[in-house]
Design a protein around this motif. Sequence first.
Motif, PDB file in Angstrom:
ATOM      1  N   HIS A  82      38.657  27.783  42.019  1.00  0.00           N
ATOM      2  CA  HIS A  82      39.698  28.427  41.244  1.00  0.00           C
ATOM      3  C   HIS A  82      39.331  28.213  39.793  1.00  0.00           C
ATOM      4  CE1 HIS A  82      42.021  28.100  44.895  1.00  0.00           C
ATOM      5  NE2 HIS A  82      42.837  29.026  44.653  1.00  0.00           N
ATOM      6  N   HIS A  88      37.577  32.277  47.801  1.00  0.00           N
ATOM      7  CA  HIS A  88      37.802  33.602  47.159  1.00  0.00           C
ATOM      8  C   HIS A  88      39.115  33.591  46.628  1.00  0.00           C
ATOM      9  CE1 HIS A  88      38.451  38.163  48.305  1.00  0.00           C
ATOM     10  NE2 HIS A  88      38.701  37.913  47.097  1.00  0.00           N
ATOM     11  N   ASP A 111      37.143  31.225  38.984  1.00  0.00           N
ATOM     12  CA  ASP A 111      37.775  32.529  38.856  1.00  0.00           C
ATOM     13  C   ASP A 111      38.525  32.559  37.439  1.00  0.00           C
ATOM     14  OD1 ASP A 111      39.076  34.739  39.711  1.00  0.00           O
ATOM     15  OD2 ASP A 111      40.978  33.833  40.261  1.00  0.00           O
ATOM     16  N   HIS A 122      43.258  37.401  42.213  1.00  0.00           N
ATOM     17  CA  HIS A 122      44.057  37.653  41.054  1.00  0.00           C
ATOM     18  C   HIS A 122      44.238  38.911  40.857  1.00  0.00           C
ATOM     19  CE1 HIS A 122      39.887  38.119  38.447  1.00  0.00           C
ATOM     20  NE2 HIS A 122      40.064  38.652  39.443  1.00  0.00           N
ATOM     21  N   ASN A 135      35.506  35.335  41.559  1.00  0.00           N
ATOM     22  CA  ASN A 135      36.607  35.271  42.477  1.00  0.00           C
ATOM     23  C   ASN A 135      36.133  35.429  44.158  1.00  0.00           C
ATOM     24  OD1 ASN A 135      35.696  37.951  42.479  1.00  0.00           O
ATOM     25  ND2 ASN A 135      37.665  38.703  41.686  1.00  0.00           N
ATOM     26  N   GLU A 170      35.567  42.735  42.330  1.00  0.00           N
ATOM     27  CA  GLU A 170      35.043  41.533  42.945  1.00  0.00           C
ATOM     28  C   GLU A 170      33.827  40.951  42.366  1.00  0.00           C
ATOM     29  OE1 GLU A 170      36.864  39.627  45.296  1.00  0.00           O
ATOM     30  OE2 GLU A 170      38.388  41.167  45.412  1.00  0.00           O
TER      31      GLU A 170
END
Length: 325
Positions: free
Chosen positions: A292, A25, A295, A28, A301, A268
């Motif tokens: 990462h 998760h 994302d 940002h 994410n 999300e």
Amino acid sequence: MGLHHHDHEHGGHNHGGHGHAAHGHAGHGHHHGLSGTRAFAAITLINLAYTVLEAGYGFATNSLALLSDALHNFGDVLGLGLAWAAAVVAKRPTSARHTYGWRRATLLSPLANALLLVGFSGALAWEAIRRVGAPPEVPGVPVMVVAAIGIAVNLGAAWLVRGGHAHDLNRRGAFLHLIADAAVSLAAVLAGAGMVWLGWTWLDPVTALLVGAVIAVGAFGLLRESFSAAMDAVPRAIDPAKVQAFLEAEPGVEAVHHLHIWSLGAGEIAMTAHLVRPSVDDHDAFLDALVHALDARFGINHATLQVEHGQACEHDRHDRAPHAH
């Protein structure tokens, strides 16, 4: 044994463990004019006050242009109230039963909002058609003044929720409503000018009819998108084929299957996938970097990845194409 990597970035806390799957998760930040709940509270109350003012002048002057705009604004107040409530509900913490929390409320709110707008646009169009043949006398100056106030109110309210509307469907629905309201108020100003300077009383119902058409077009677009989100469709900003290709190009990945991408609401985006990868010792670092990268590149994410060593299980071999919920 595969390696399990569970990476949550909430205030700098990282958690790790061992297993066969990996979940990441990646947090940002989004920059908004106001926080979600405060912004929705402010614009809801501002629009409610203006709607009461506009409806009062609409009845006093018998102006369908003002009444139609007020009716549209009232629909928006209801919609914005739903968005406000959804933003509040979305902040509720996760629980044993609601493991994803209540973020999905921000996907249901635009759906209800769109349905309201479709209904109001039909009512506007019906009344406007009735009046086109025999338009009543309407004083143009009050129409222009009140509608001009509406432009300022709606543009100011849109400014409060301007940030993040491209990524948050809930805020986007509110933002688009407010911009459309400003355009509707501009049409009412022009109608008032035409009645004052040219004596064209038919501009009042015709403007209301155009307002209804504009509302309907925007509402159907929002209805289609919000319904897709509620049905777990892949967000429009993400191409699942590109995500598939990105995962397949990662070092050591032999195949990717059971790929699912959907919106959780409130910005999300979740994804699950099975990666076929030889048994090596870098799974922890590999998965940490991959969640990462998802994302940063796609805005995904909330990624959950399962690593399989060698060939996939027999029941998975027939299902290698990406699936999107």
